[in-house]
Design a protein around this motif. Sequence first.
Motif, PDB file in Angstrom:
ATOM      1  N   ASP A   1      -1.622   2.132  -4.111  1.00  0.00           N
ATOM      2  CA  ASP A   1      -3.032   3.164  -3.588  1.00  0.00           C
ATOM      3  C   ASP A   1      -3.335   2.575  -3.298  1.00  0.00           C
TER       4      ASP A   1
ATOM      5  N   GLU B   1       0.785   1.949  -8.251  1.00  0.00           N
ATOM      6  CA  GLU B   1       0.109   1.150  -8.379  1.00  0.00           C
ATOM      7  C   GLU B   1      -0.477   1.220  -8.365  1.00  0.00           C
TER       8      GLU B   1
ATOM      9  N   ASN C   1      -3.806  -1.364  -8.338  1.00  0.00           N
ATOM     10  CA  ASN C   1      -4.524  -2.478  -8.381  1.00  0.00           C
ATOM     11  C   ASN C   1      -5.850  -2.657  -7.077  1.00  0.00           C
TER      12      ASN C   1
ATOM     13  N   TYR D   1      -7.126  -2.291  -4.731  1.00  0.00           N
ATOM     14  CA  TYR D   1      -6.811  -2.984  -3.061  1.00  0.00           C
ATOM     15  C   TYR D   1      -6.314  -2.371  -2.505  1.00  0.00           C
ATOM     16  N   ALA D   2      -5.761  -1.988  -0.924  1.00  0.00           N
ATOM     17  CA  ALA D   2      -5.103  -2.233  -0.271  1.00  0.00           C
ATOM     18  C   ALA D   2      -5.034  -3.380   0.544  1.00  0.00           C
TER      19      ALA D   2
HETATM   20 MG   LIG Z   1      -3.097  -2.173  -3.716  1.00  0.00          MG
END
Ligand SMILES: [Mg+2]
Length: 317
Positions: free
Chosen positions: A136, A163, A165, A167-168
């Motif tokens: 993301d 993908e 998920n 958070y980065a």
């Molecule tokens: Mg992520």
Amino acid sequence: MLRYMIMAREFDTAMLRLYRQGKAFGGVYSQLGNEAVSVGSALALDRTKDVLFPMHRNIGGHFVFGQTLDQLMLNHLARQGSQMRGTDGTGHYADPALRIYGNVSHLGAMIPVAAGFSLADKLRGVTTVSMTYIGDGGAQVGEVHEALNFASVHKIPLILIIENNQYAYSTPNSMEFACERLSDRAVGYGMAGATIDGTDVELVYTTCSEAVDHARKGLGPTLIETVTMRMRGHAEHDDFSYVPKELLEEWSAKDPVERYIDRLIDDGVVTREETDELRASILNDMIASIDRALEHPWPAAEEGLKNVFMSTAGEGH
Ligand SMILES: [Mg+2]
Ligand SMILES: Cc1ncc(C[n+]2csc(CCOP(=O)(O)OP(=O)(O)O)c2C)c(N)n1
């Protein structure tokens, strides 16, 4: 499908243990919660014809494409005899015979490479579907947009899985993008797109299979956003204290591996005893592979100076 998911899960939990035992170094990037994405997507490809460009949370795809447990273990434990000669502790290897081209670390840079692979084959009259992945956070890098636009204009058989998920590293979705769904961008590129639950392996598989059919028919690329949760820190050095506990609790109830086992049992496909046996045999293989890998010595220090640059004569420096 279940076997690959359990292999991915057990490999991952083994790496988390090895890191704490001081036997695995550097970044250990857990893919807990991403097994359905890596396995379901790679299984939709034809591994004799297509190509896989995995990212750092896609261990399942390496198994699906035929990489051996011993090679993956040697790579991740950075020992002599690994494909990266012990100089890397994750998945930065290419295995052309298996049609796996391991990750380019610079986020976004791998999408044009994957598109270029399929374009080169298209110019030779061959249809090769390339599948690759981005997070993301990584999806906000300029090269991703350029590659998708180019792939759509030229009807390149590319599938990009975003993908998501949540958070980065410590940056949440709300600080990354302002659109509702990342697949909404597909409309702007003039390509097919979908956002799906990334914890449901059969849904991932069917969605990706449709994208593969679409690509083989010459209809161009597809953008698929898989929604999951990063269940650990960015890597194991990160205690992810910035992630609300309730969010992790909510997603642990949707654990892709446990959820798939329960579904197969409910549907009468397998019994609990059979899945327990499968898990135990995979765990035994894992332990034996770790023991074999740990017998390999560390690389010689000078290995770190090799293959950094390539001379025009093809010699690594
Ligand atoms: Mg992520
Ligand atoms: C261009 C670029 N910037 C920064 C980094 C360092 N980096 C590696 S992974 C990562 C976070 C990526 O987050 P996301 O894309 O959401 O993937 P996730 O790790 O959550 O799966 C960052 C900042 C990098 N590898 N490449």
